[in-house]
Scaffold this motif. Sequence first.
Motif, PDB file in Angstrom:
ATOM      1  N   TRP A   1       1.042  -4.627   9.602  1.00 12.80           N
ATOM      2  CA  TRP A   1       1.678  -3.632   8.894  1.00 12.80           C
ATOM      3  C   TRP A   1       3.009  -3.371   9.426  1.00 12.80           C
ATOM      4  O   TRP A   1       3.375  -3.444  10.417  1.00 12.80           O
TER       5      TRP A   1
ATOM      6  N   LYS B   1      -3.124  12.155   1.069  1.00 14.08           N
ATOM      7  CA  LYS B   1      -3.940  11.357   0.392  1.00 14.08           C
ATOM      8  C   LYS B   1      -4.215  10.371   1.322  1.00 14.08           C
ATOM      9  O   LYS B   1      -3.580   9.912   2.265  1.00 14.08           O
ATOM     10  N   GLN B   2      -5.461   9.243   0.897  1.00 15.56           N
ATOM     11  CA  GLN B   2      -5.751   8.203   1.815  1.00 15.56           C
ATOM     12  C   GLN B   2      -4.692   6.950   1.346  1.00 15.56           C
ATOM     13  O   GLN B   2      -4.333   6.971   0.282  1.00 15.56           O
ATOM     14  N   ARG B   3      -4.475   6.187   2.152  1.00 19.47           N
ATOM     15  CA  ARG B   3      -3.770   4.883   1.856  1.00 19.47           C
ATOM     16  C   ARG B   3      -4.564   4.165   0.820  1.00 19.47           C
ATOM     17  O   ARG B   3      -5.655   3.779   1.044  1.00 19.47           O
ATOM     18  N   GLU B   4      -3.703   3.740  -0.329  1.00 18.04           N
ATOM     19  CA  GLU B   4      -4.103   2.927  -1.276  1.00 18.04           C
ATOM     20  C   GLU B   4      -3.484   1.746  -1.579  1.00 18.04           C
ATOM     21  O   GLU B   4      -2.391   1.479  -1.312  1.00 18.04           O
TER      22      GLU B   4
ATOM     23  N   ALA C   1       5.493   8.416  -2.240  1.00 20.22           N
ATOM     24  CA  ALA C   1       4.394   8.102  -1.040  1.00 20.22           C
ATOM     25  C   ALA C   1       5.412   7.340  -0.316  1.00 20.22           C
ATOM     26  O   ALA C   1       6.541   6.821  -0.579  1.00 20.22           O
TER      27      ALA C   1
ATOM     28  N   GLY D   1       6.669   1.483   7.203  1.00 22.67           N
ATOM     29  CA  GLY D   1       6.500   2.197   6.118  1.00 22.67           C
ATOM     30  C   GLY D   1       8.083   2.688   5.487  1.00 22.67           C
ATOM     31  O   GLY D   1       8.911   2.681   6.405  1.00 22.67           O
TER      32      GLY D   1
ATOM     33  N   TYR E   1       0.930  -1.146  -0.123  1.00 22.50           N
ATOM     34  CA  TYR E   1       0.025   0.030   0.050  1.00 22.50           C
ATOM     35  C   TYR E   1       0.909   1.015   0.152  1.00 22.50           C
ATOM     36  O   TYR E   1       2.025   1.381   0.348  1.00 22.50           O
ATOM     37  N   ARG E   2       0.284   2.312  -0.388  1.00 16.85           N
ATOM     38  CA  ARG E   2       1.082   3.478  -0.323  1.00 16.85           C
ATOM     39  C   ARG E   2       0.332   4.592   0.112  1.00 16.85           C
ATOM     40  O   ARG E   2      -1.020   4.671  -0.186  1.00 16.85           O
ATOM     41  N   GLN E   3       0.972   5.587   0.910  1.00 12.56           N
ATOM     42  CA  GLN E   3       0.031   6.775   1.041  1.00 12.56           C
ATOM     43  C   GLN E   3       0.881   8.184   0.774  1.00 12.56           C
ATOM     44  O   GLN E   3       1.969   8.464   1.404  1.00 12.56           O
TER      45      GLN E   3
ATOM     46  N   TYR F   1       5.309   3.677   1.161  1.00 16.05           N
ATOM     47  CA  TYR F   1       5.010   2.493   0.985  1.00 16.05           C
ATOM     48  C   TYR F   1       4.838   1.492   2.239  1.00 16.05           C
ATOM     49  O   TYR F   1       5.878   1.534   3.003  1.00 16.05           O
ATOM     50  N   TYR F   2       3.902   0.938   2.300  1.00 17.20           N
ATOM     51  CA  TYR F   2       3.603   0.129   3.526  1.00 17.20           C
ATOM     52  C   TYR F   2       3.468  -1.380   3.057  1.00 17.20           C
ATOM     53  O   TYR F   2       2.711  -1.743   2.155  1.00 17.20           O
TER      54      TYR F   2
END
Length: 115
Positions: free
Chosen positions: A105, A43-46, A91, A108, A37-39, A93-94
Amino acid sequence: QVQVVESGGGLVQPGGSLRLSCAASVSGFSYYAMGWYRQAAGKQRELVARISSSGSTNYADSVKGRFTISRDNAKKMVYLQMDTLKPEDSAVYYCNVGLEIRNYWGQGTQVTVSS
């Protein structure tokens, strides 16, 4: 205790490449789905990419053809190969490792794409 640790982030020029790595210490690693995922700022995490226990993959439309997710169950590792990077990819990245109600999780890793 479960540990999820990302590495490989950094500063790269547009068009360049990075390979992110995630080490997950969970028992039964091979049964988990894994995702990146990235944020970005503001922005919201996607979801960027996901790989199932069987190796099936899914990608966000914005990264299809440029990013590749893979896993190594023996090493309990998941990777994200990022090619043809764009500034829009910048971003945190997670790494996520999940199985039903279990969801872990990492902390990041920052990816910055800039000239």
